[in-house]
Design a protein around this motif. Structure first.
Motif, short mmCIF file in Angstrom:
data_model
loop_
_atom_site.label_atom_id
_atom_site.label_comp_id
_atom_site.label_asym_id
_atom_site.label_seq_id
_atom_site.Cartn_x
_atom_site.Cartn_y
_atom_site.Cartn_z
N ASP A 1 7.57 -44.71 10.24
CA ASP A 1 7.50 -45.41 11.53
C ASP A 1 6.66 -44.65 12.55
OD1 ASP A 1 8.57 -47.91 11.44
OD2 ASP A 1 10.61 -47.32 11.97
N LEU A 2 6.51 -43.34 12.36
CA LEU A 2 5.66 -42.57 13.28
C LEU A 2 4.23 -43.11 13.30
CD1 LEU A 2 6.69 -38.89 12.38
CD2 LEU A 2 7.49 -40.24 14.31
N GLY A 3 3.80 -43.65 12.15
CA GLY A 3 2.45 -44.17 12.04
C GLY A 3 2.18 -45.37 12.93
N HIS A 4 3.26 -46.00 13.42
CA HIS A 4 3.11 -47.14 14.33
C HIS A 4 3.13 -46.71 15.80
CE1 HIS A 4 3.57 -49.84 10.94
NE2 HIS A 4 4.72 -49.27 10.63
N HIS A 5 3.35 -45.42 16.02
CA HIS A 5 3.48 -44.91 17.40
C HIS A 5 2.74 -43.58 17.50
CE1 HIS A 5 6.73 -47.88 18.07
NE2 HIS A 5 7.09 -47.57 16.83
N LEU A 6 1.43 -43.60 17.30
CA LEU A 6 0.65 -42.37 17.27
C LEU A 6 0.73 -41.63 18.61
CD1 LEU A 6 -2.57 -43.47 15.33
CD2 LEU A 6 -0.54 -42.30 14.45
N ALA A 7 0.97 -40.33 18.52
CA ALA A 7 1.06 -39.49 19.71
C ALA A 7 0.77 -38.05 19.28
CB ALA A 7 2.44 -39.61 20.35
N TRP A 8 0.66 -37.15 20.25
CA TRP A 8 0.39 -35.74 19.94
C TRP A 8 1.67 -34.96 19.68
CZ3 TRP A 8 -3.46 -33.27 18.01
CH2 TRP A 8 -4.77 -33.75 18.20
N GLY A 9 2.80 -35.64 19.75
CA GLY A 9 4.06 -34.96 19.46
C GLY A 9 5.20 -35.95 19.36
N TYR A 10 6.28 -35.48 18.75
CA TYR A 10 7.48 -36.31 18.57
C TYR A 10 8.71 -35.42 18.70
CZ TYR A 10 4.01 -39.47 16.58
OH TYR A 10 2.90 -40.26 16.41
N THR B 1 2.21 -35.72 10.41
CA THR B 1 2.86 -36.72 9.57
C THR B 1 2.51 -38.13 10.01
OG1 THR B 1 4.69 -35.22 9.07
CG2 THR B 1 5.07 -37.55 8.69
N SER B 2 2.39 -38.35 11.32
CA SER B 2 2.06 -39.69 11.82
C SER B 2 0.67 -40.12 11.38
CB SER B 2 2.17 -39.74 13.35
OG SER B 2 1.13 -38.98 13.97
N ARG C 1 -0.07 -43.43 9.15
CA ARG C 1 -1.01 -44.49 9.52
C ARG C 1 -1.92 -44.81 8.33
NH1 ARG C 1 -3.18 -47.15 13.99
NH2 ARG C 1 -1.05 -46.93 14.73
N ILE C 2 -2.35 -43.79 7.59
CA ILE C 2 -3.17 -44.02 6.40
C ILE C 2 -2.38 -44.82 5.37
CG2 ILE C 2 -4.33 -42.89 4.46
CD1 ILE C 2 -4.96 -40.56 6.35
N ILE C 3 -1.11 -44.46 5.16
CA ILE C 3 -0.25 -45.18 4.22
C ILE C 3 -0.13 -46.64 4.63
CG2 ILE C 3 2.13 -45.41 3.38
CD1 ILE C 3 2.33 -42.35 3.50
N TRP D 1 2.15 -45.56 -2.38
CA TRP D 1 1.39 -44.71 -1.47
C TRP D 1 2.29 -43.73 -0.72
CZ3 TRP D 1 -3.34 -44.08 -2.53
CH2 TRP D 1 -4.11 -45.13 -3.05
N VAL D 2 3.54 -44.14 -0.47
CA VAL D 2 4.48 -43.22 0.17
C VAL D 2 4.68 -41.99 -0.69
CG1 VAL D 2 6.86 -42.92 0.98
CG2 VAL D 2 5.67 -45.09 1.40
N LYS D 3 4.78 -42.20 -2.00
CA LYS D 3 4.99 -41.10 -2.94
C LYS D 3 3.68 -40.39 -3.32
CE LYS D 3 9.36 -41.77 -3.06
NZ LYS D 3 10.26 -40.81 -2.34
N PHE D 4 2.55 -41.05 -3.08
CA PHE D 4 1.27 -40.48 -3.48
C PHE D 4 0.94 -39.20 -2.70
CE2 PHE D 4 -3.29 -40.02 -2.63
CZ PHE D 4 -3.81 -39.95 -3.91
N PHE D 5 1.18 -39.22 -1.40
CA PHE D 5 0.72 -38.10 -0.58
C PHE D 5 1.49 -36.80 -0.82
CE2 PHE D 5 -1.55 -41.51 1.45
CZ PHE D 5 -2.76 -40.91 1.73
N PRO D 6 2.83 -36.82 -0.94
CA PRO D 6 3.48 -35.55 -1.31
C PRO D 6 3.05 -35.07 -2.69
CG PRO D 6 5.06 -37.36 -1.26
CD PRO D 6 3.81 -37.85 -0.62
N ALA D 7 2.80 -36.01 -3.61
CA ALA D 7 2.29 -35.61 -4.94
C ALA D 7 0.89 -35.00 -4.81
CB ALA D 7 2.26 -36.83 -5.87
N LEU D 8 0.07 -35.58 -3.94
CA LEU D 8 -1.28 -35.06 -3.70
C LEU D 8 -1.22 -33.64 -3.15
CD1 LEU D 8 -4.38 -35.37 -3.41
CD2 LEU D 8 -3.94 -36.37 -1.14
N PHE D 9 -0.35 -33.41 -2.16
CA PHE D 9 -0.24 -32.07 -1.57
C PHE D 9 0.27 -31.07 -2.61
CE2 PHE D 9 0.60 -34.54 2.57
CZ PHE D 9 -0.76 -34.66 2.80
#
Length: 507
Positions: free
Chosen positions: A38-47, A54-55, A59-61, A70-78
């Motif tokens: 949900d952070l991806g729907h509310h982009l900001a410089w902090g939370y 993470t936001s 947003r990319i996801i 895609w949710v599981k892709f990025f932790p696997a990528l890292f």
């Protein structure tokens, strides 16, 4: 492509395959993942919950379709990139093919398999720690100031992902002072690099300042509710388990940093290992906070063991060394990952209990591991909220307020009606849409507040009902209640504004 290249691609491919097969389809996403998405729907410089990195990934996801894949892709990528960095570090340390394979195997069959199943800042945190250490090795080898600037950039990204990387500095800087590498502190370009790093993280620091440093409030709350239950001995015990299959490689790396002449220039890494653990122990940090410390020591250990096992009868020990991490992974496969049903876990609870996997953050043992319990009941909750919502008069004027961020995020992720739930918990307190008028309220509450909720809220609505509840007994949200209130007799928006102000003032 070279032989090394083929082998590296093989490890990375296997990494991705394992990350997708280690999660049983009967589990939903995990509680924290919904908030992060949900952070991806509310982009900001902090939370309130995490720094902004993470936001950006969320947003990319979202742009890629927001699917579980895609949710599981990025932790696997890292996680795959962590293997790549360890591989490159071994090459920088002049390791041969055996060292590369041993290092990659050790990182692959480790706690990272579990860590990389979840979309949380932890996966990139480990990658950023490992990469900063790798860049430091590059600098120690070349003394080229450009690596100081690269390290500053990587550190800044790590900081914007998770503040945990500050522990890296707390452990490494005093370690450098104990070695000849302390000459770096008289280099002007070091301070220019530090200035660059500060500049990169400054938008987040400014956000923290403008919002009265919520990170401090978050840390105090964390300390009072979770860290207070942490036993320092348990912390140390967990460190042995994270890389149990490659523990001999890590110990070899630490030994080599003391006695192996080619590693003399890297002695700061020896002291840093212990300084960092001491800082973690002092602050009673969660055990997994320290996982990022270990991969680079696998690089040192792999190179050293390759030297020791290079010739004579010892070379026949090479395949055994490579096999050990994989062989130890086999029994772990059945108990360390969410690939077994809750019923299976309950039946084999003794094995899980021995490893401390049934111990939750409240300091008590439960039926299944906390992360697994946090991956159940969410689809059920969203489906039932959708059903309740669709039956209300003037449904589009309904506010859905949840007890916690997991509930709100899960409803927003799984809803088929496009509804947006909020909460007074975590970042959702800043995401209420009060530009529209509400006449109905759906309230998600824990079971203990069954009577209080009806008693306190019913007087403000024409109709009140306990509409449904979560029935999955293995879910952390078991018995969570869904209340439906319709036909408000007060100004809901005004009341919500007042409650938001009250919560923020309490913080």
């Amino acid at each position: 492509m070279t032989k090394k290249g083929f082998i590296l691609v093989g490890f990375i491919t296997l990494k991705f395959v394992l990350q997708y097969v280690l999660i049983s389809p009967e589990y939903d996403l995990q509680r924290d993942e919904y908030l992060h998405l949900d952070l991806g729907h509310h982009l900001a410089w902090g939370y309130l919950s995490v720094p902004p990195f993470t936001s950006w990934i969320s947003r990319i996801i979202y742009l890629l379709g927001n699917s579980v894949f895609w949710v599981k892709f990025f932790p696997a990528l890292f996680g795959a990139l962590t293997i790549l960095v360890v591989w490159k570090a071994i090459e920088e340390l002049k390791g041969n093919l055996f060292a590369l394979i041993l290092g990659a195997t050790s990182v692959l069959f480790s706690a990272l398999l579990s860590l990389n199943t979840l979309y949380q800042p932890n996966s990139f945190d480990v990658l950023s720690w490992t990469t900063v250490f790798f860049i430091v090795i590059k600098y120690f080898n070349s003394e080229n100031p450009k690596w100081l600037f690269v390290a500053a950039i990587i550190f800044a990204l790590g900081f914007l992902n998770k503040y945990n990387i500050v522990f890296l500095l707390l452990g490494f800087l005093p370690a450098i002072l104990l070695t000849k590498q302390r000459s770096v502190f008289v280099q002007r370009k070091l301070y220019l690099a530090l200035l660059l790093g500060l500049l990169l993280i400054s938008p987040n620091l400014l956000w923290q300042y403008n919002n009265n440093f919520p990170v401090i409030t978050h840390l105090k709350e964390l300390s009072n509710t979770q860290l207070v239950n942490i036993d320092r001995f348990d912390f140390l015990k967990s460190q042995l388990l994270f890389f149990i299959g490659s523990l001999f490689v890590i110990i070899s790396g630490l030994y080599a940093l003391l006695v192996y002449k080619p590693f003399k220039k890297y002695k700061a890494f020896f002291w840093s290992f212990f300084f960092t653990l001491i800082v973690f122990i002092f602050f009673k940090a969660k055990d997994y906070y320290a996982i990022g410390l270990y991969p680079i020591y696998i690089s040192f250990g792999s190179v050293f063991l390759a030297k020791i096992l290079k010739s004579g009868w010892k070379k026949y020990l090479q395949p055994i060394a490579i096999a050990i991490p994989a062989l130890i992974f086999i029994p772990m496969f059945n108990i360390a990952f969410p690939n077994k049903s809750p019923e299976y876990i309950v039946t084999h609870s003794d094995s899980y209990k021995e490893l401390g996997l049934l111990r939750w953050e409240d300091g008590k043992d439960h039926l299944i591991p906390q992360d697994y319990a946090d991956m159940l009941g969410w689809k059920e909750l969203a489906k039932k909220v959708d059903s309740v919502y669709s039956k209300l008069p003037n449904a589009d004027q309904t506010l859905i307020v949840c007890d916690n961020y997991g509930q709100a995020g899960a409803i927003n992720y799984y809803t088929k009606l496009g509804i947006k739930a909020v909460s007074f918990n975590a970042d959702y307190i800043n995401w209420f849409n009060l530009d529209q008028k509400y006449v109905n309220l759906i309230r998600i509450k824990n079971y203990r507040e069954k009577d209080n909720e009806l008693k306190e809220t019913s007087p403000y609505f024409k109709s009140s009902v306990l509409a449904d509840s979560i029935t999955n007994k293995y879910a952390r949200e078991f018995k969570t209640l869904i209340f439906a209130f319709s036909g408000s007799t007060i100004d809901i928006n005004k009341r919500i504004k007042s409650e938001i102000k009250e919560v923020k003032n309490d913080h």
